[in-house]
Structure formats: structure tokens, C-alpha cells
Design an enzyme around this catalytic site. Structure first.
Site, PDB file in Angstrom:
ATOM      1  N   LYS A  21       0.836  -1.216   0.000  1.00 19.24           N
ATOM      2  CA  LYS A  21       0.000   0.000   0.000  1.00 19.24           C
ATOM      3  C   LYS A  21       0.868   1.262   0.000  1.00 19.24           C
ATOM      4  O   LYS A  21       0.563   2.236  -0.681  1.00 19.24           O
ATOM      5  CB  LYS A  21      -0.922  -0.008   1.236  1.00 19.24           C
ATOM      6  CG  LYS A  21      -1.877  -1.186   1.281  1.00 19.24           C
ATOM      7  CD  LYS A  21      -2.694  -1.189   2.560  1.00 19.24           C
ATOM      8  CE  LYS A  21      -1.876  -1.472   3.805  1.00 19.24           C
ATOM      9  NZ  LYS A  21      -1.318  -2.841   3.890  1.00 19.24           N
ATOM     10  N   HIS A  46       4.393   0.896   6.442  1.00 18.32           N
ATOM     11  CA  HIS A  46       4.200   1.123   5.009  1.00 18.32           C
ATOM     12  C   HIS A  46       5.510   1.623   4.402  1.00 18.32           C
ATOM     13  O   HIS A  46       6.016   2.671   4.805  1.00 18.32           O
ATOM     14  CB  HIS A  46       3.085   2.149   4.773  1.00 18.32           C
ATOM     15  CG  HIS A  46       1.757   1.693   5.313  1.00 18.32           C
ATOM     16  ND1 HIS A  46       0.654   2.500   5.384  1.00 18.32           N
ATOM     17  CD2 HIS A  46       1.351   0.494   5.793  1.00 18.32           C
ATOM     18  CE1 HIS A  46      -0.367   1.822   5.896  1.00 18.32           C
ATOM     19  NE2 HIS A  46       0.035   0.603   6.149  1.00 18.32           N
TER      20      HIS A  46
END
Ligand code: GDP
Ligand code: IMO
Ligand code: MG
Length: 430
Positions: A21, A46
Site C-alpha cells: 500500500k 508502510h
């Protein structure tokens, strides 16, 4: 000059997290004005790769590395102030500043030391039945939010006199529980309050009404990018309970997590790996606890961004991913790590489950059933070539193109992005 198209987009993980992501949000952030985290906390990790620099974002939206963007941490996030301060410092060290462009919701709940302690103590006491949490205090903090009476929100840092009183009541309660249940403690309330004073001094300037802000930015015609954390199968209500996180990490958590309606989001982009990974405990029907799994782990560097734990690896699960697309209203998919599958003679896709002798293509979050699910696979040929330098879909080997088309067929939505490496330029747009 071409006029910029205004668009609100939401990026959602379709598996058990770590789909990539961060990379997709970073790419989309180039055309966005505002980036928003709306759920989860520092359990997220992330990764954004910019040139030779690699950022591991836990609380800040991944788009924060783009200096021009406004960054919002919504009410649905549980904020560990220590972690947030550290992240702000790391970015500062790289010349990226957040002053004047970071806004943290006054209604976001705060993760304090006792949450992290409780997370660890509970997991230890569960032994074999443990969830395998990230030990970031996520479950205990969300539990306090739901329970209401012993919760601290970011806005409390702006009211220190009231916070002091509140902490006294919370710590008195927590100390009784820690001692009775775990033989642990006590927490020192004065030390905790001193820390909170520091958080207040350093983070106070960022705390605001982010719901109002988002609506104002939307009215001003800004493009807003919403960044999901974790993945749909870790959703508290719709995932593989109890082996889930403590928030609605599917697309369904987005409106509640930032006070912005889903109907004003133009596009929901689902992110999935070309195979499947999972960290922590819980059923994983297509898991390959064998040489194939190890091959994927080594080649894909499948070790947790937050905890460094080796990720469990397995084949792409079209049953589970289709379910995530269905409940999330996903419009298009970014398929990540296609490069990692290179060199495998045969690649498999789980096309249905056989549970108690019956074949079914509908996903079941029921943990008992799912633990008994056997995958029915479709096997296809792999490819030898290193595809990480490839920049157009047509230049991929035929077997790789066929594999992407096969997955697209199962998912029923277009795979618009194919990723062949961690870098920005290793991205194919179709
Ligand atoms: P997130 O939590 O969904 O943002 O994903 P993580 O950052 O935890 O894990 C994804 C990992 O894969 C990171 O190390 C990324 O740099 C890396 N990555 C992302 N896309 C690709 C890809 O297409 N190929 C390879 N080899 N690595 C990728
Ligand atoms: P990103 O955003 C992968 C998993 C944990 C554990 C379960 C509960 O990087 O995709 P928690 O600490 O939330 O109470 O742990 O959820 N988990 C994740 N797995 N990626 C994540 O985030 C995760 N966040 C939580 O491993 O199984
Ligand atoms: Mg991650």
C-alpha cells in the site's frame, strides 16, 4: 498545459496486510493534494522507496514524503505519540518537514505505555492461543475507546489540568487490573503525566478538527487520497476473527475513521500481492509452509516492516481476494510483487475451497470452517526472466501476462497497476 483532474481516491489492502500500500499511495500522492490515514496505528508499516532512501511509515500517511501534500491523521487512528514524534524527526532528518501541513484529529485516541504493556502481557498469558499482535498496544487502546470511561484522546493534550485528573483515575484502575490479572505493575502516574506534558508541547500544534478540514479541502476542489492500513482480511468485523486487528481495516472503515463519506470517493483501489502473505497467527488456506513458501519469502524479502517477523507465504487466494473486493466496493486492483514469482516453474491460484468435502467459491470468515478449508488450485506455467526492469505490460513474458489476466478474470475488476519492484519506476500502468 493539461488541467489536473480532481479526484478522491482510497487505497485498501485486499489480503492480510503488507500488500504494498505504501508504494501505491506514494505514487498516487503525486497527483493528490491531501493524504489521509484513517485507521489502525503504529502496527502498520508502510514502505516508501524514493531513490536510494527507504522510509517505513507507521503513523504518518505514506504521502507525507511528498513535501507539498497536506497530511491528515483522522479520528479512527490510534496514535502512539512517541512513535509519531520519532517519525516526524526521521523525516526532518531527510529534509522533509511537517510544520503547517500535518493535522491530527483531536478525536483520535492515544496509545500510552500501559496499552503496550497490556498487549504484551495478554499475548504472553494466552500462550498457544495468542493472536501474534505487533505489541503496539492497538487492541487495548481500541478496547478503551469502545469502553469510553478510561480513554485518552489527542484533544486531551490541549487540556492538561483535566488530563492529569483523568490519568489518575485511569492509572488507578489499570494498576488494579494489572496486579490482579498479571501480577504486574504498578504504573507511575506522575511519570506518565510528565511524558504527556512533552507530547502536549511537541504535538499540540498539529491537533485540530480534521473532519471539518477534510470537508473544507474537498469544497476547495482538492484531491484527497485515503490510505488504508492493514488489510481487509484483518478487519475486526469482516476478517478472520479473532485473528484480526482491532479496527475496521477494510474499505468500510474509511468514512467512520475520518468523517468523510464514501460516496464522495471516486475510486477505491485494492492492493494485492501476486501471492499471499500473513504475519501472526490465524488460518491461511493457501499457505505454503515448504520450499515454495521459503522461495517467495527470500525473493520477496518477506519480513515484517514493523516487527521484522518472517511473513508466512502462500499462493494467491482468489476466493479471499474476491471477497475483499466485494465488501470494499473495489474499482480496480494494483497487483504487486509480480517480479517475486519469477523463476518458479509452476504457479498456482486458489480458485475455490473444499470445506468438509464441499467445494465452494464463497469466502467464509468463520475461523473453524476456514481452518478446515483446503484449496482447489489452478496451475499455470511460470517464467524464468527477471521482469524487474520491465516498464510496459506488452514487454512482460507471455506467461506473466497470462497470469495477470488469469487473476483479473477471477477478481472481476481490472488490474490497472502491475508492480515489478519496490521503486517508483518499477510500476506498469495498463
Ligand atoms: P504495506 O504495509 O502494504 O505498505 O506493505 P509493506 O511496506 O509492509 O511491505 C511491502 C514490501 O514490498 C516493502 O518492502 C516494499 O518496498 C516492497 N515492494 C512493494 N512493491 C513491490 C514489488 O512489486 N516487488 C518487490 N520485489 N517489492 C515490492
Ligand atoms: P500494514 O498496514 C500485516 C496483524 C498482526 C496480527 C494481527 C493483530 O503494514 O499492512 P495488532 O497489533 O493489530 O493487534 O495485531 O494483525 N497486523 C498486520 N499484519 N500488516 C499490518 O499492517 C498489520 N497490522 C496488524 O501481525 O496478526
Ligand atoms: Mg506493512
Amino acid at each position: 498545459m493539461q488541467e489536473k483532474i480532481r479526484m478522491n481516491t482510497c487505497v485498501i489492502g485486499l489480503q492480510w496486510g503488507d500488500e504494498g500500500k505504501g508504494k501505491i499511495v506514494d505514487i498516487l500522492a503525486e497527483d493528490s493534494d491531501v493524504v489521509v490515514r484513517y485507521g489502525g496505528g503504529a502496527n502498520a508499516g508502510h514502505t516508501v522507496v524514493v531513490g536510494d532512501s527507504r522510509f517505513a511509515m507507521h503513523l504518518l500517511p505514506s504521502g507525507s514524503v511528498r513535501q507539498g501534500d497536506i497530511c491528515v491523521i483522522g479520528n479512527g487512528v490510534v496514535v502512539d505519540p512517541e512513535c509519531l514524534l520519532e517519525e516526524i524527526e526521521v523525516l526532518k532528518g531527510q529534509g522533509i518537514t511537517l510544520a503547517g501541513r500535518l493535522f491530527v484529529s483531536e478525536n483520535a485516541h492515544v496509545v500510552l505505555d500501559y496499552h503496550k504493556l497490556e498487549d504484551r502481557l495478554r499475548e504472553e498469558s494466552l500462550g498457544k492461543g495468542r493472536i501474534g499482535t505487533t505489541s503496539r498496544g492497538i487492541g487495548p487502546c481500541y478496547a478503551d475507546k469502545i469502553g469510553r470511561s478510561y480513554a485518552v484522546r489527542m484533544g486531551d493534550f490541549l487540556e492538561l489540568t483535566a488530563l492529569k485528573e483523568k490519568l489518575a483515575s485511569i492509572v488507578s484502575y489499570k494498576n488494579k487490573v494489572f496486579l490482579a490479572v498479571y501480577g504486574a505493575g504498578p504504573i507511575n502516574v506522575d511519570e506518565l503525566f510528565e511524558k504527556c506534558k512533552v507530547y502536549s508541547a511537541k504535538l499540540g500544534i498539529f491537533i485540530s478538527d480534521t473532519t471539518e478540514l477534510l470537508h473544507r479541502l474537498d469544497s476547495d476542489g482538492k484531491s484527497i487520497l485515503f490510505e488504508g492500513a492493514q488489510g481487509t482480511l484483518l478487519d475486526l468485523d469482516h476478517g478472520t476473527f479473532p485473528f484480526v486487528t482491532s479496527s475496521n481495516s477494510s474499505a468500510l472503515g474509511m468514512p467512520a475513521g475520518c468523517g468523510f463519506p464514501a460516496k464522495k470517493v471516486d475510486k477505491f483501489i485494492g492492493v494485492a500481492k501476486a501471492y499471499t502473505t500473513r504475519v501472526g497467527a490465524g488460518p491461511f488456506p493457501s499457505e505454503q509452509d515448504n520450499d515454495t513458501g521459503q522461495y517467495i519469502r527470500d525473493k520477496g524479502n518477506e519480513y515484517g516492516t514493523t516487527t521484522g517477523r518472517p511473513r508466512r507465504c502462500g499462493w494467491f487466494d482468489a476466493v479471499a481476494t474476491s471477497y475483499s473486493i466485494k465488501i470494499g466496493g473495489i474499482d480496480s486492483v494494483a497487483l504487486m510483487h509480480l517480479d517475486t514469482l519469477g523463476g518458479l516453474e509452476e504457479i498456482k491460484v486458489c480458485s475455490s475451497y473444499r470445506i468438509d468435502g464441499e467445494e465452494q467459491s464463497v469466502f467464509s470468515g468463520n475461523p473453524h470452517k476456514l481452518a478446515r478449508a483446503e484449496c482447489v488450485y489452478e496451475s499455470v506455467a511460470g517464467w524464468e526472466q527477471d521482469i524487474s526492469p520491465v516498464s510496459s505490460f506488452e514487454d512482460l513474458p507471455k506467461a506473466a501476462r497470462d497470469y495477470v489476466n488469469l487473476i483479473e478474470g477471477y477478481l472481476g475488476v481490472p488490474v490497472h497497476i502491475v508492480s515489478v519492484g519496490p521503486k517508483r519506476k518499477q510500476t506498469i500502468f495498463r
